[in-house]
Motif scaffolding. Sequence first.
Motif, PDB file in Angstrom:
ATOM      1  N   LEU A 244      13.345  18.464   9.919  1.00  0.00           N
ATOM      2  CA  LEU A 244      13.205  19.842   9.467  1.00  0.00           C
ATOM      3  C   LEU A 244      12.946  19.815   7.969  1.00  0.00           C
ATOM      4  CD1 LEU A 244      13.421  22.935   9.929  1.00  0.00           C
ATOM      5  CD2 LEU A 244      15.867  22.715   9.398  1.00  0.00           C
ATOM      6  N   TYR A 245      11.806  20.355   7.552  1.00  0.00           N
ATOM      7  CA  TYR A 245      11.461  20.505   6.138  1.00  0.00           C
ATOM      8  C   TYR A 245      11.623  21.982   5.806  1.00  0.00           C
ATOM      9  CZ  TYR A 245       9.158  16.085   7.314  1.00  0.00           C
ATOM     10  OH  TYR A 245       8.890  14.816   7.772  1.00  0.00           O
TER      11      TYR A 245
ATOM     12  N   GLU B 195       0.837  -1.183   0.000  1.00  0.00           N
ATOM     13  CA  GLU B 195       0.000   0.000   0.000  1.00  0.00           C
ATOM     14  C   GLU B 195       0.882   1.247   0.000  1.00  0.00           C
ATOM     15  OE1 GLU B 195      -3.389   0.371  -0.129  1.00  0.00           O
ATOM     16  OE2 GLU B 195      -3.315  -1.773  -0.657  1.00  0.00           O
ATOM     17  N   PRO B 196       0.421   2.345  -0.587  1.00  0.00           N
ATOM     18  CA  PRO B 196       1.234   3.569  -0.595  1.00  0.00           C
ATOM     19  C   PRO B 196       1.561   4.040   0.821  1.00  0.00           C
ATOM     20  CG  PRO B 196      -0.580   3.744  -2.148  1.00  0.00           C
ATOM     21  CD  PRO B 196      -0.828   2.493  -1.362  1.00  0.00           C
ATOM     22  N   LEU B 197       2.774   4.542   0.972  1.00  0.00           N
ATOM     23  CA  LEU B 197       3.199   5.087   2.261  1.00  0.00           C
ATOM     24  C   LEU B 197       2.649   6.500   2.415  1.00  0.00           C
ATOM     25  CD1 LEU B 197       6.970   4.024   2.142  1.00  0.00           C
ATOM     26  CD2 LEU B 197       5.107   2.843   3.343  1.00  0.00           C
ATOM     27  N   PRO B 198       2.071   6.830   3.573  1.00  0.00           N
ATOM     28  CA  PRO B 198       1.632   8.210   3.798  1.00  0.00           C
ATOM     29  C   PRO B 198       2.831   9.139   3.996  1.00  0.00           C
ATOM     30  CG  PRO B 198       0.586   6.645   5.322  1.00  0.00           C
ATOM     31  CD  PRO B 198       1.736   5.948   4.676  1.00  0.00           C
ATOM     32  N   SER B 199       2.565  10.424   4.103  1.00  0.00           N
ATOM     33  CA  SER B 199       3.606  11.405   4.405  1.00  0.00           C
ATOM     34  C   SER B 199       4.274  11.067   5.735  1.00  0.00           C
ATOM     35  CB  SER B 199       3.003  12.808   4.496  1.00  0.00           C
ATOM     36  OG  SER B 199       2.464  13.223   3.263  1.00  0.00           O
ATOM     37  N   ARG B 200       5.550  11.427   5.828  1.00  0.00           N
ATOM     38  CA  ARG B 200       6.328  11.308   7.075  1.00  0.00           C
ATOM     39  C   ARG B 200       6.488   9.866   7.539  1.00  0.00           C
ATOM     40  NH1 ARG B 200       2.235  15.061   8.084  1.00  0.00           N
ATOM     41  NH2 ARG B 200       2.890  17.242   8.413  1.00  0.00           N
ATOM     42  N   THR B 201       6.410   8.908   6.642  1.00  0.00           N
ATOM     43  CA  THR B 201       6.453   7.497   7.029  1.00  0.00           C
ATOM     44  C   THR B 201       7.829   6.913   6.739  1.00  0.00           C
ATOM     45  OG1 THR B 201       4.092   7.235   6.576  1.00  0.00           O
ATOM     46  CG2 THR B 201       5.424   5.235   6.699  1.00  0.00           C
TER      47      THR B 201
ATOM     48  N   ALA C  68       9.627  17.263  -3.696  1.00  0.00           N
ATOM     49  CA  ALA C  68      10.815  16.675  -3.087  1.00  0.00           C
ATOM     50  C   ALA C  68      11.899  16.499  -4.140  1.00  0.00           C
ATOM     51  CB  ALA C  68      10.466  15.334  -2.452  1.00  0.00           C
ATOM     52  N   PRO C  69      13.156  16.482  -3.729  1.00  0.00           N
ATOM     53  CA  PRO C  69      14.248  16.279  -4.705  1.00  0.00           C
ATOM     54  C   PRO C  69      14.177  14.894  -5.338  1.00  0.00           C
ATOM     55  CG  PRO C  69      15.070  17.140  -2.608  1.00  0.00           C
ATOM     56  CD  PRO C  69      13.658  16.725  -2.368  1.00  0.00           C
TER      57      PRO C  69
ATOM     58  N   GLY D 286       8.546  12.252   2.418  1.00  0.00           N
ATOM     59  CA  GLY D 286       8.488  13.636   2.854  1.00  0.00           C
ATOM     60  C   GLY D 286       7.051  14.077   3.062  1.00  0.00           C
ATOM     61  N   LEU D 287       6.802  15.347   2.838  1.00  0.00           N
ATOM     62  CA  LEU D 287       5.447  15.894   2.939  1.00  0.00           C
ATOM     63  C   LEU D 287       4.824  15.809   1.549  1.00  0.00           C
ATOM     64  CD1 LEU D 287       6.121  18.978   5.250  1.00  0.00           C
ATOM     65  CD2 LEU D 287       5.624  16.597   5.863  1.00  0.00           C
TER      66      LEU D 287
END
Length: 901
Positions: free
Chosen positions: A134-135, A65-71, A277-278, A92-93
Motif C-alpha cells: 500500500l502506497y 544496475e539501478p533497481l526499478p520501482s517496486r523491486t 519517499a521518506p 518505492g514508486l
Amino acid sequence: MTVTAVRFEHHDVALGIGTGTPRLSWQVRTDDPDWSQTAYEVELNGSATVRVESAEQVLVPWPFEPLPSRTRATVRVRVGGEWSEPATVETGLLRTEDWSARFISPRTIGGIGQRAPILTRSVELRPGIVSARLYATAHGVYTASINGSRVGDEVLAPGWTSYRHRLRYQTHDVTSLLREGTNDLEFLLGNGWFRGRLGWNGRRALYGDRLALLAQLEVTYADGTTEVIGTDERWSATESRITADDLYDGQRTDLTLSESEVDEVEVVEADLSRLVAPEGPPVRVTEVVPAVRVWPSPSGKTLVDFGQNVVGWVRLRVRDAREVTVRHAEVLEDGELGVRPLRSAKSTDTYVLPGGAETVLEPSLTFHGFRYAEVSGVDDLRAEDLEAVVVHSDLRRTGWFSCSDPDLEKFHENVVWGMRGNFLDVPTDCPQRDERLGWTGDIQVFSPTASFLYDCAGFLRSWLADLAADQHPDGAVPFVIPDVLPGDSPTATAWGDAAVIVPWVLYQRFGDAEVLARQLDSMRGWVDKIASLTTDGVWAGGFQFGDWLDPSAPPDDPFAAKADSDVVATAYLARSAEIVAAGAEALGRDGSKYRTLSDETRAAFAREYVTGSGRVLSDAPTVYAQAIEWALLPTAEQRAVAGRRLADLVRTNGFRIATGFVGTPLIADALTTAGYPELAYRLLLERGCPSWLYPVTMGATTIWERWDSMLPDGSINPGEMTSFNHYALGAVADWMHRTVAGLAPAAPGYRSIVVRPLPDAALTHASARHETPYGAASVAWRRADGKLTLDVVVPPGARAEVHVPGGPVAEVRHGTHSWTVDDPCLSQPRVRTIRELIGSPKWPEAVSLLVSHGLAEDAVDAAHRAGRYLDRPAAELADFLAMKTLSDGSDAKRALEKLLA
C-alpha cells in the motif's frame, strides 16, 4: 571476523526507499588487532557478485544496475571472511508514471470546521495472494486500516514537508491484512499541518482548504499477475466521530454520534511530481509513561503529574463517564495548570460518551507538550488509569554520556528529552504553544549534539531538502522551514546559516558527502546573498535576531543582547564562507572563491571590530567566543588578550551564563581553546540563575527556552515567549561529549577519532559512548587513589589519536585500550581550595594558597566566589578586588594580600 549491520542509505528498514541506487554501509566485528579492510564484495540476490578494491565501508556506491520501482533485492557483503546475513531493500514508486491513483476528496463533508472524514472502498481479491503493498499519502494526516486492522504504526503520516514542493508517501507491507474475497479499506483524515493552525497569528489552511487522499494498493498473485486498486471516484466518504481536530487546540471526539450518510468523492488536481519517499523514520509511539500522582488543585480541579515533560497525548481509562476533558501544560503555577505559556493553543482533548462500560480514551490527530494534565468529568480517577503516550520521529539512539555529578547527568537526560520532543518530523523550536515551527537558528546550533545522540542523518537530510526548496531565488533563507510565516522573511545571521552549517555537520558526523553535493547550491546561495549585503567587508545594519535570549535581555525584548549584532553577523559570514569552501573542496570542486571571501571577511572583522590589543567591539562573551573559535583574530597577542578578557568576563559575572543562542554553543569551547578549561567547568556546573544547572535545581525534565523560564520563586517568566521544552540551550552537551568525556570525530563519519578528555577536579569520572557508522566507540575516565585511568574503545575500520591527560599521545587502531597515569587534577591547588575552603571561615587561606602558587587569576576567582558566602561589606570587597584586578591591570597578588591584611 564478521560483517554486521548492513544498511541502505540511512534506513534501518529499507522498505519503499526512494532511490534505485542505494548506498551501502556495514560494520565489522573482529578480534584481530591487525585486521584492516582492503576490498569488499557485494552479492545481489544470491547470484551477481561485485568485488571492489577499497577500504571504505560507509555509504559506498551501489555497485549494480539501478533497481526499478517496486523491486525487492537481497544483498550480502563480505570483506574477507564469511558473508554477512542477508539485508533486504525494496524500492518505492520512483517515477510519477508509477502512480495510477489520483488524489480524492469528499464532495460535501470534511470541510473546515466539520467532522473528520473517513474515505473507504471495498474490493474483491482473488485467491493466491503472494504479496501486497500500500502506497499512501494525504493532504492532511491519515490513519489507514484494512479489514479493521491498523496499517503500520506511523503517527500523523505523511508528516510535514514543504508541501508545495515535496510531499512524502509511505510504503506499507499489507500482505498479512488481506484475504480472499471482500476487503475493506478505510482512511481517516485529519487537518494536521496541511489545514490546521500554523504559527501564532491564527492562520490555518495555509496549503489548501480540502483534505485529500492518495492511495494505491498493489496485490501480486501466485500466477505472477498484479492488481492495482487506486483512489478514484469509486471510493466513498463518511463522517467520523471526531468533531474537531487541530495540532494546537486538540481533538474533540463524540462517541454518541451515529454514522453519517455516505458521501461521494471527487478527484482533485494535484502535482504528483512532488511525491518523495521518506529519508528517515516516521513518527511513532516510542514510550508510554505512567502517571505518578493524581491530586486536587487549590481550586478543586483534578491534576495529574506524569513526572516527565513529554510530547504526545494522554491515554486514560474511564468508567460510566459522560463528558471528559483533558487539558495539558508543562508546569504548574500557584498550584494550578500553568497554561499562559501556551498562548492561544488550547491543548485540550474532549470526549463525549454514552456512559456505562469502561472505555479507554486517546486522540489520534493531535499532539501536546506537557508534564501535567487537568482532567474533568471523571469522579474516581486514579493514577493507574492514566499514561502519557510519547510520540516523535523514531530515531535510533546512538549517543550516551555519564559522569559523577548527578545534576549534570540529569541535565544531559533533559537534553535527550528535549530533542525527542522537538524532533517530531521537523526540528521544531517547541512542541506545546501556538508555534512548533522548524526554526533554522535552533537546529543550526544544536545539530552537533543531535547528531551524537541519535541517528538523525535521514531526518535532517529531508529537512534540508525542504530548506533548499523554500529558499528564495536570491539565496535568502526563511526563518522557519517549512516556510509558513507571512510575508517575505528578511535575512538573519545564525538562522539562515543553517543552510551551510547543518549539511557540514551531517558530513562530519555521518560521512555523508552526498548531502554536501545535494545542498552545495543552497549553501552557496546563502553565502552569496549575505556577501552581497556587506559594506567594506562587514555585514552591518538590517534586521537580526543577534544573540537571541541573552539572559540580560528583559523578558519583553529578547533581541536586547550585549553582543553587537553586526559583529555577530560578520563573524558568521566568515565562518560560513569557510565551510562552503571546505565543502566544495571535499567534493573535489573549486572552493577558492569562498576561501578568499572568508579570508577577506576575517580581515574586515579584525579591522572594524577588534582593537590592536585584542578587545572586540561590544566586549561581550559571545563576540569573544566567536572570535576565538572561528579564528577571527590575526595575531597571537590578540588571541591571548581575547582569551583573558573572556575569562575575566566569566569570572566577574560569578560564573552565571551571559550568552544567548549564538554564544552558548561556543562559550565552553572558547574557554577551553583559550586555556581556561577549569572556567568552562565552573560555568557548566554553576547552579545559580542563570545557568545550565539552574533548571535542574528547579525540577526541570527538559531544556528551557529561557534561562529563567521559571523564576526562583516558582512563578513563570512574565515574557510572552516562555517554553519549557526548547533544545537550543542544550547545545553545550556537544562540548560535554567531546571535551568532558573526550570523544570527538577527527574525520568524516568518525573514520578517525580524537580522544582528548580534559578532566577536572569537580568530577571523579566521566564517559561517553557513540554508535558511529563504523560501530561503537567509547571513552571513559575515572580518578581514584591519586591515579587517572582512561579506557578507550575504537571500532574496526576506524583509528584514534588518544591524548592521555598528563601523559602520552598515542595512535591506536580498533580494539580496547587502557592507560593509567598520575591524576593531573591533583597538581591543581584549586582541588583543595575551591572545593574544601571556599565557603568556609578559612577562605582567606584558600586565596593565599593560590597566590603562593602564582595563580593570581585563580585567586581572584576564589575571592569572588567567596564573597557570596560573606556579609555584604566583605562581598563588596571581593567584587572590588575582581574588578580592580581585571580592569586596570593592578598586581593581583598585592591586591589580594591587601584584602587579606
